[in-house]
Design a protein around this motif. Sequence first.
Motif, PDB file in Angstrom:
ATOM      1  N   CYS A  12       0.835  -1.211   0.000  1.00  0.00           N
ATOM      2  CA  CYS A  12       0.000   0.000   0.000  1.00  0.00           C
ATOM      3  C   CYS A  12       0.865   1.255   0.000  1.00  0.00           C
ATOM      4  CB  CYS A  12      -0.947   0.009   1.195  1.00  0.00           C
ATOM      5  SG  CYS A  12      -2.292  -1.174   1.044  1.00  0.00           S
ATOM      6  N   LEU A  13       1.892   1.259   0.789  1.00  0.00           N
ATOM      7  CA  LEU A  13       2.801   2.402   0.858  1.00  0.00           C
ATOM      8  C   LEU A  13       3.485   2.610  -0.492  1.00  0.00           C
ATOM      9  CD1 LEU A  13       4.019   4.599   2.630  1.00  0.00           C
ATOM     10  CD2 LEU A  13       5.781   2.963   3.331  1.00  0.00           C
ATOM     11  N   LEU A  14       3.898   1.533  -1.126  1.00  0.00           N
ATOM     12  CA  LEU A  14       4.534   1.622  -2.442  1.00  0.00           C
ATOM     13  C   LEU A  14       3.571   2.206  -3.467  1.00  0.00           C
ATOM     14  CD1 LEU A  14       6.998   0.965  -4.231  1.00  0.00           C
ATOM     15  CD2 LEU A  14       5.991  -1.290  -4.592  1.00  0.00           C
ATOM     16  N   CYS A  15       2.326   1.745  -3.440  1.00  0.00           N
ATOM     17  CA  CYS A  15       1.328   2.259  -4.379  1.00  0.00           C
ATOM     18  C   CYS A  15       1.072   3.744  -4.165  1.00  0.00           C
ATOM     19  CB  CYS A  15       0.022   1.477  -4.253  1.00  0.00           C
ATOM     20  SG  CYS A  15       0.122  -0.188  -4.899  1.00  0.00           S
ATOM     21  N   VAL A  16       0.914   4.152  -2.925  1.00  0.00           N
ATOM     22  CA  VAL A  16       0.667   5.570  -2.619  1.00  0.00           C
ATOM     23  C   VAL A  16       1.853   6.416  -3.054  1.00  0.00           C
ATOM     24  CG1 VAL A  16       0.379   7.225  -0.735  1.00  0.00           C
ATOM     25  CG2 VAL A  16      -0.965   5.122  -0.770  1.00  0.00           C
ATOM     26  N   THR A  17       3.039   5.945  -2.802  1.00  0.00           N
ATOM     27  CA  THR A  17       4.245   6.670  -3.214  1.00  0.00           C
ATOM     28  C   THR A  17       4.301   6.786  -4.728  1.00  0.00           C
ATOM     29  OG1 THR A  17       5.415   5.865  -1.282  1.00  0.00           O
ATOM     30  CG2 THR A  17       6.767   6.717  -3.074  1.00  0.00           C
ATOM     31  N   HIS A  18       3.979   5.691  -5.429  1.00  0.00           N
ATOM     32  CA  HIS A  18       4.011   5.695  -6.892  1.00  0.00           C
ATOM     33  C   HIS A  18       2.967   6.653  -7.462  1.00  0.00           C
ATOM     34  CE1 HIS A  18       4.670   4.327 -10.931  1.00  0.00           C
ATOM     35  NE2 HIS A  18       3.385   4.037 -11.050  1.00  0.00           N
ATOM     36  N   VAL A  19       1.758   6.635  -6.912  1.00  0.00           N
ATOM     37  CA  VAL A  19       0.706   7.529  -7.381  1.00  0.00           C
ATOM     38  C   VAL A  19       1.103   8.979  -7.142  1.00  0.00           C
ATOM     39  CG1 VAL A  19      -1.673   8.272  -6.966  1.00  0.00           C
ATOM     40  CG2 VAL A  19      -1.144   5.845  -7.175  1.00  0.00           C
ATOM     41  N   GLY A  20       1.708   9.253  -6.016  1.00  0.00           N
ATOM     42  CA  GLY A  20       2.141  10.622  -5.712  1.00  0.00           C
ATOM     43  C   GLY A  20       3.202  11.123  -6.665  1.00  0.00           C
ATOM     44  N   ASN A  21       3.961  10.212  -7.254  1.00  0.00           N
ATOM     45  CA  ASN A  21       5.005  10.589  -8.198  1.00  0.00           C
ATOM     46  C   ASN A  21       4.579  10.422  -9.655  1.00  0.00           C
ATOM     47  OD1 ASN A  21       6.833  11.208  -6.165  1.00  0.00           O
ATOM     48  ND2 ASN A  21       7.536   9.094  -6.011  1.00  0.00           N
ATOM     49  N   ALA A  22       3.315  10.119  -9.888  1.00  0.00           N
ATOM     50  CA  ALA A  22       2.840   9.886 -11.247  1.00  0.00           C
ATOM     51  C   ALA A  22       3.042  11.143 -12.085  1.00  0.00           C
ATOM     52  CB  ALA A  22       1.362   9.506 -11.227  1.00  0.00           C
ATOM     53  N   GLN A  23       3.409  10.921 -13.323  1.00  0.00           N
ATOM     54  CA  GLN A  23       3.647  12.031 -14.233  1.00  0.00           C
ATOM     55  C   GLN A  23       2.313  12.538 -14.765  1.00  0.00           C
ATOM     56  OE1 GLN A  23       6.154  10.975 -17.477  1.00  0.00           O
ATOM     57  NE2 GLN A  23       6.249  13.038 -18.280  1.00  0.00           N
ATOM     58  N   ALA A  24       2.087  13.822 -14.694  1.00  0.00           N
ATOM     59  CA  ALA A  24       0.850  14.429 -15.184  1.00  0.00           C
ATOM     60  C   ALA A  24       0.909  14.573 -16.702  1.00  0.00           C
ATOM     61  CB  ALA A  24       0.658  15.799 -14.541  1.00  0.00           C
ATOM     62  N   ILE A  25      -0.253  14.512 -17.328  1.00  0.00           N
ATOM     63  CA  ILE A  25      -0.339  14.740 -18.768  1.00  0.00           C
ATOM     64  C   ILE A  25      -0.212  16.233 -19.005  1.00  0.00           C
ATOM     65  CG2 ILE A  25      -1.861  14.620 -20.767  1.00  0.00           C
ATOM     66  CD1 ILE A  25      -3.019  12.051 -19.586  1.00  0.00           C
ATOM     67  N   LYS A  26       0.630  16.603 -19.924  1.00  0.00           N
ATOM     68  CA  LYS A  26       0.885  17.999 -20.272  1.00  0.00           C
ATOM     69  C   LYS A  26       0.339  18.294 -21.668  1.00  0.00           C
ATOM     70  CE  LYS A  26       3.645  18.780 -16.700  1.00  0.00           C
ATOM     71  NZ  LYS A  26       3.155  19.496 -15.578  1.00  0.00           N
ATOM     72  N   LYS A  27       0.236  19.559 -21.991  1.00  0.00           N
ATOM     73  CA  LYS A  27      -0.224  19.976 -23.308  1.00  0.00           C
ATOM     74  C   LYS A  27       0.622  19.322 -24.396  1.00  0.00           C
ATOM     75  CE  LYS A  27       0.152  23.852 -26.360  1.00  0.00           C
ATOM     76  NZ  LYS A  27       0.434  25.271 -26.507  1.00  0.00           N
ATOM     77  N   ALA A  28       1.924  19.270 -24.216  1.00  0.00           N
ATOM     78  CA  ALA A  28       2.806  18.670 -25.228  1.00  0.00           C
ATOM     79  C   ALA A  28       2.437  17.212 -25.486  1.00  0.00           C
ATOM     80  CB  ALA A  28       4.266  18.783 -24.792  1.00  0.00           C
ATOM     81  N   ASP A  29       2.003  16.498 -24.452  1.00  0.00           N
ATOM     82  CA  ASP A  29       1.568  15.110 -24.620  1.00  0.00           C
ATOM     83  C   ASP A  29       0.320  15.044 -25.501  1.00  0.00           C
ATOM     84  OD1 ASP A  29       3.579  14.138 -22.818  1.00  0.00           O
ATOM     85  OD2 ASP A  29       2.277  14.722 -21.145  1.00  0.00           O
ATOM     86  N   LEU A  30      -0.605  15.977 -25.282  1.00  0.00           N
ATOM     87  CA  LEU A  30      -1.827  16.011 -26.086  1.00  0.00           C
ATOM     88  C   LEU A  30      -1.522  16.363 -27.535  1.00  0.00           C
ATOM     89  CD1 LEU A  30      -4.273  17.817 -23.644  1.00  0.00           C
ATOM     90  CD2 LEU A  30      -4.167  15.376 -24.169  1.00  0.00           C
ATOM     91  N   VAL A  31      -0.625  17.322 -27.741  1.00  0.00           N
ATOM     92  CA  VAL A  31      -0.232  17.700 -29.105  1.00  0.00           C
ATOM     93  C   VAL A  31       0.343  16.482 -29.827  1.00  0.00           C
ATOM     94  CG1 VAL A  31       1.413  19.084 -30.448  1.00  0.00           C
ATOM     95  CG2 VAL A  31       0.116  20.153 -28.594  1.00  0.00           C
TER      96      VAL A  31
END
Length: 171
Positions: A12-31
């Motif tokens: 559970c701690l590993l999952c929470v840590t991973h989610v907290g570090n998840a990369q957000a989708i940026k405009k460049a990703d959408l382009v």
Amino acid sequence: MKKLSTLFFALCLLCVTHVGNAQAIKKADLVNAWSKMTNMFLTTTRDMPAEHFSFQPTKDIAPFGDLVGHTIGANYLFGPTVNGPKVERPEFDAANKKEVVENMEKSFKYIADAIDQLSDDNLNDEIEWFGSKMTRLKAILSMTDHVEREYGKVITYARLKGVKPAGGRGW
């Protein structure tokens, strides 16, 4: 039992840590994703011979040109979600390859231009999406999901007529 509880806690701690570090989708990703989807959709549509734009696998299924025309209309319908100006779906002959391809190119460029006007912060804007409130990003992801589903149908029609669909990846 204690080892199992400790293992569960660690996972559970590993999952929470991973989610907290998840990369957000940026405009460049959408382009980038929209460019790839545009290329796949347009390449396969252009490769379909003109005589097959009226191809209808069964009487209950839309002809190929109408299927592509549906995506053209949807792009204009979803455009304001991205922050594009409201534009009505143009009139064209769905059995005419030249007209369909020209309108498809314009509709995908319309969305690309709207995405280009966004900032990363705009993706977090709360907007109205068919009666629901959600972030602009979530609505754009719903739009891209629609395009990918429609492209799946285009692939089926193309393969039925011996046309090799364009490959690639959306993201």
